[in-house]
Motif scaffolding. Sequence first.
Motif, PDB file in Angstrom:
ATOM      1  N   GLU A  73      36.778  31.129  34.219  1.00  0.00           N
ATOM      2  CA  GLU A  73      36.420  32.029  35.310  1.00  0.00           C
ATOM      3  C   GLU A  73      36.142  33.424  34.761  1.00  0.00           C
ATOM      4  N   TRP A  82      37.801  36.727  41.166  1.00  0.00           N
ATOM      5  CA  TRP A  82      37.450  35.769  40.134  1.00  0.00           C
ATOM      6  C   TRP A  82      36.318  34.873  40.647  1.00  0.00           C
ATOM      7  N   TYR A 142      36.401  37.522  35.906  1.00  0.00           N
ATOM      8  CA  TYR A 142      36.888  38.543  36.838  1.00  0.00           C
ATOM      9  C   TYR A 142      35.969  39.754  36.769  1.00  0.00           C
ATOM     10  N   HIS A 155      33.695  31.418  39.402  1.00  0.00           N
ATOM     11  CA  HIS A 155      33.430  30.369  38.412  1.00  0.00           C
ATOM     12  C   HIS A 155      32.033  30.581  37.840  1.00  0.00           C
ATOM     13  N   ARG A 161      44.084  33.550  40.246  1.00  0.00           N
ATOM     14  CA  ARG A 161      42.900  32.799  39.841  1.00  0.00           C
ATOM     15  C   ARG A 161      42.644  31.629  40.792  1.00  0.00           C
ATOM     16  N   SER A 162      41.404  31.188  40.826  1.00  0.00           N
ATOM     17  CA  SER A 162      41.054  30.040  41.662  1.00  0.00           C
ATOM     18  C   SER A 162      41.603  28.751  41.072  1.00  0.00           C
ATOM     19  N   TRP A 172      38.386  34.044  31.073  1.00  0.00           N
ATOM     20  CA  TRP A 172      39.390  33.150  30.489  1.00  0.00           C
ATOM     21  C   TRP A 172      38.796  31.761  30.348  1.00  0.00           C
TER      22      TRP A 172
END
Length: 446
Positions: free
Chosen positions: A256, A265, A258, A267, A221-222, A248
Amino acid sequence: MDEAAVLRQVVGQIQELCQLFASPTLDRPHQINPSRLYFLELNNSLEHDFCGLLMEDKSGQKMVEVLESSPCKRLRKNNPLKSIATISSDMMNQQIWKDFPEDLFEAVIARLPTESFFRFRTVCRKWNSLLSSSTFSQQIAEVPQLHPWFYAVTHENITKGVMYSPIQRKWHHISISFLPAKTVLLPVASAGGLVCFLDLAHKNFYVSNPLTDSFKELPPRSYRVWSRVAVGMILNAKTVSNGYKIVWLGCNGDHEVYDSIRNCWTHCADFPPSINLPLSLNFRSQTVSIGSTIYFMHAEPNGILAYDVATGVWKQYLIPSPPHLTDHTLAEYEGQILLVGLVTKNAATCIYIWEMQKMTLLWKEVDRMPNIWCLELYGKHVRMTCLGNHGLLMLSLRSKRMNRLVMYNLSTKEWQRVPECSHPHGRKRQTIACGTAFHPFPTARA
């Protein structure tokens, strides 16, 4: 008289003869016309009072001649089962079945019970390759899915999963072979036959089909959020082949999405000013999806957060919770949001089902657990865990001296007890820690 009328008359006469033979209201139920009757297949009722003799007419068509036999004497030398075996060996001739239409072959296998898919892949390479066939995937998609399965993790064996089949009323113990040893994965969401997993440290996401070996680790994830997150999963279209999305959400508002098509991912939109941060998310509640919207439950203020994956818009619905509510979770049925909760007042405890009223934004009670079952919870400090919402709810009720599994059918409003989940190599009972419902699709690929 035309040919169609003659055919209808003949069919009617055959039906009358069959009814006369099978009718249990006759004074002499085993007596039939002494004339010979011909059937194109053996009937199970012939096993005791009649013997079947295999015949062949001039056209070469095999038939079974049914003769009346004495009720006191039975023919033992000519065993009908041997005749059936002879017919079966002839019917399974490879020269006959090699030209069977491939589309019909796949249509038949697609309608096998879900449990058979654990074994049919080992029959031959051709059957094993069906799981990657596009035509077979279409056949599977056309078969209506009546009941979901449940995937759960137990407190006693958290590194392996268990699956429950409502049709068989049976638990299946499985393990995901691709994972490193002693890796703990928590099932957090599902869609289209796939289950989304999150590791115990809330760092990495995985997607898998519990029925097959299809497994995928999602890219990092970012945002490096180490606290707990709420997770939702949704399909882009009707099947997994068109892709899926996973969302999530953290308490501080980080989130984020996916995209399985892009395998990354991204935003999504920021929260509007009307939604106060930080969020008080209810992590004991599952997320539900209706159309392109995923719903999260939160508290203080009580209500629901909704995120539309298609438009990227967040909305908040403030809904007061029912009184004396302890453990509770969201559910969904036919586009309607439901609330399943454990109500405890004094020493009395019971499970209630509410439906959200869209006009008033209030919860309306629609059902509750039978009173005789509620008496079993009296005086006990009960905790509730809910698994899944795809037409069926599995509720795990636990206390120091009790471990109950209860299932609720949202369509029929029926309550049913679930068999205990025991260890595969012993009789030790296992308690459900967490889980989710998923529709079993053997062709779904992560």
